[in-house]
Design a protein around this motif. Sequence first.
Motif, PDB file in Angstrom:
ATOM      1  N   ASP A   1       0.818  -1.207   0.000  1.00  0.00           N
ATOM      2  CA  ASP A   1       0.000   0.000   0.000  1.00  0.00           C
ATOM      3  C   ASP A   1       0.851   1.256   0.000  1.00  0.00           C
ATOM      4  N   GLY A   2       2.085   1.138   0.400  1.00  0.00           N
ATOM      5  CA  GLY A   2       2.964   2.286   0.449  1.00  0.00           C
ATOM      6  C   GLY A   2       4.398   1.834   0.420  1.00  0.00           C
ATOM      7  N   PRO A   3       5.321   2.785   0.431  1.00  0.00           N
ATOM      8  CA  PRO A   3       6.740   2.422   0.374  1.00  0.00           C
ATOM      9  C   PRO A   3       7.196   1.762   1.665  1.00  0.00           C
ATOM     10  N   PRO A   4       8.318   1.057   1.612  1.00  0.00           N
ATOM     11  CA  PRO A   4       8.862   0.455   2.834  1.00  0.00           C
ATOM     12  C   PRO A   4       9.149   1.533   3.875  1.00  0.00           C
ATOM     13  N   PRO A   5       8.868   1.251   5.144  1.00  0.00           N
ATOM     14  CA  PRO A   5       9.141   2.261   6.183  1.00  0.00           C
ATOM     15  C   PRO A   5      10.643   2.474   6.354  1.00  0.00           C
TER      16      PRO A   5
END
Length: 699
Positions: free
Chosen positions: A23-27
Amino acid sequence: MRAIVPRLLAASLLIACTAHATDGPPPTPRHDVSDTLAGTRVNDPYRWLENPDAPGVTQWIDAQNAYTEATIGKMPLAKDLSARIRELAITSTTRSSPTLAGGTLFYFENTPPQPQPVLVAKAWPDGPVRTLVDLNQGDGNTAITEYWPSPSGRYLAYGTAEGGSELTTIHVLDTTTGKPLPDQLAWAGGGTTPQALAWDADEKGVTYARFATPTRDTPLREFDAYLAHHALGQPQSKDTVVFGKGYSDIAEYILHTGNGGKTTALLANEGDGGPAEVFLRSGDGPFRKVLGHDADVRSAEWVGDRLFVVTFAGAPRGKLVAFDAKGTRSDVLPEGDGAIQHVTALGDGFLVVRSAGPDWWADQYDGKAGFVRRVPLPRTGIVIGGVAAEKGQAKALITYTGWTVPTHWAEYDGDTGSLKTVFEVKPAADYSKVRVTRIDGTSKDGTRIPVTVISMDGVTPNGRRPTILYSYGGFDIPVTPSFIGPNLAWIERGGVLAYANLRGGNEYGEAWHAQGQKTHKQNVFDDFYAASQALIDHRWTDTRHLGILGGSNGGLLMGASLVQHPQQFRAVVAMVGIYDLPRHETAFANGPYNRSEYGSVNDPAIAKAMLAYSPLYNVKPGTAYPAVLLTTGANDPRVAPWQSRKFAAALQSATTSGYPVLLLTRMNAGHGIGAPFSQRVGNAALSMTFFATELGLGQ
């Protein structure tokens, strides 16, 4: 940190990717690190990403690559654009970098999809072509970096480098037999310090630029380059120092031989982008300085028995002075219309190549510097590349290309003024319906900024054309009318390309360059914004359909532009860019070489200016940033890959737009110099796919 070329030219690896997007980039973890710069406390929470060997960094890079590959792989036009770009890149055989020596023409020849060019030779003008060096038997990641024929053309020295690293080893071969000599000269510059080589008049040795040999206790130090003399057949350990010990820790050298190798000219720079000092040497004697930094010298070439030097001191567009072998100076040509780009001998006179913004031309002069004629090249839309000629000959080989003109080689006869095409690349498509339009932007201080707009016939301004704006703006490097080639894949689908001539380049001369350096760097970003606004004002596009593209110093331009004007652009592609200026100088080998362009962080005024525009320090949490794609190479010797890692992490954390912020790191690549065919084509497909999705191409 000299530029990479403007190419929308790797996507086979992306198309085949099996990673799953999240859903989003790696933290990215943040760690408390701070410095004080120009009296200001500066937080640097992503400094841990500077060390690729630190725990977690490799895994972070892998996770970012997987996220980027999965995201790009889902974009609907990826497969079609990749196929079309590859098709357009497979032209007829291309040629580049011609040099004449002893009646032999040397040049590079490449037949796409061949990974790397081969080095060939032929008796000029009509002899058969002979292949001298072909490095395509392996994986295509070994590149020829430069070559230097001996005065008679019997021998050829050439450099090679691996995997985009640019660290050069020089080899020598006998051109009459095609057999290599045993000489191999390692540590011969590359990346931070360009290669340089000059042959002895008797062709028994060479003078070349190099770094000190690393040892078990002393790793390679890409500083303090010097000139050494090597006698052919002797081990490199017996080479002797001839210049440069103690000259400058960021020395760069250019060598030119005259009088059949009897006289050598040296242009010595302290870093990139600054003026050179000029030295002369007769035979194996010492180098004697004839001009210092105050002469503002940018280039030189032998014309007959004199060294013609382009100096910008008191002449913003350049003038010519000459030195004989004894160092006696004479004035040759005063400042004229257009900025002098380079000079070449022709008969008993010379040619001068000039530019004014995106327009280039060549003028011929006789032996007394009297104007003869303008060379009958196309009046606009081209850039003049290499000019090959030999002492006393009235004919020269002129190379040129243009927005819609693939590479042409023309034989120019200085006696008659005739120009005859002797070679041209056959493109893979019809470019006759491509239209070129000029508009102007007005920068913040009132400076006029030329913008070239490229579209297909019938594609007219409607206020929402998907448009990609490219520029560079630094290091004395102009944005030139280069053949659009595979970029046809963009405009044939209704897209628009635009190229801006910003300060920082040398399109109008050295004053144009200086206005984009050091504490004046903000002018470059203002110029680029003005160029983008001109596209909107002329109704080519709007902020929802405008993308921007740049690499290297142009990557800095992208970073500064997107943080200063986040609502102006919908998508940004920045390649191998600099985003943390203070750390670039202090924590990376090539950084000090760029002080002549950016200034030093140790100067309070420079440090203050850097903090004001350095992209990393101006990322603001809670801002709706445009879609961003950053690319870098793990072996880049010019810009640290951690620059892109830190900037990507900061943008991913800060943005609220919902648009992707992507980072791709290529593990067997560098700054783009010497990249194989597949990588060049892949770079184009990657960028164009990203822009097509974000800007709505074809919708």
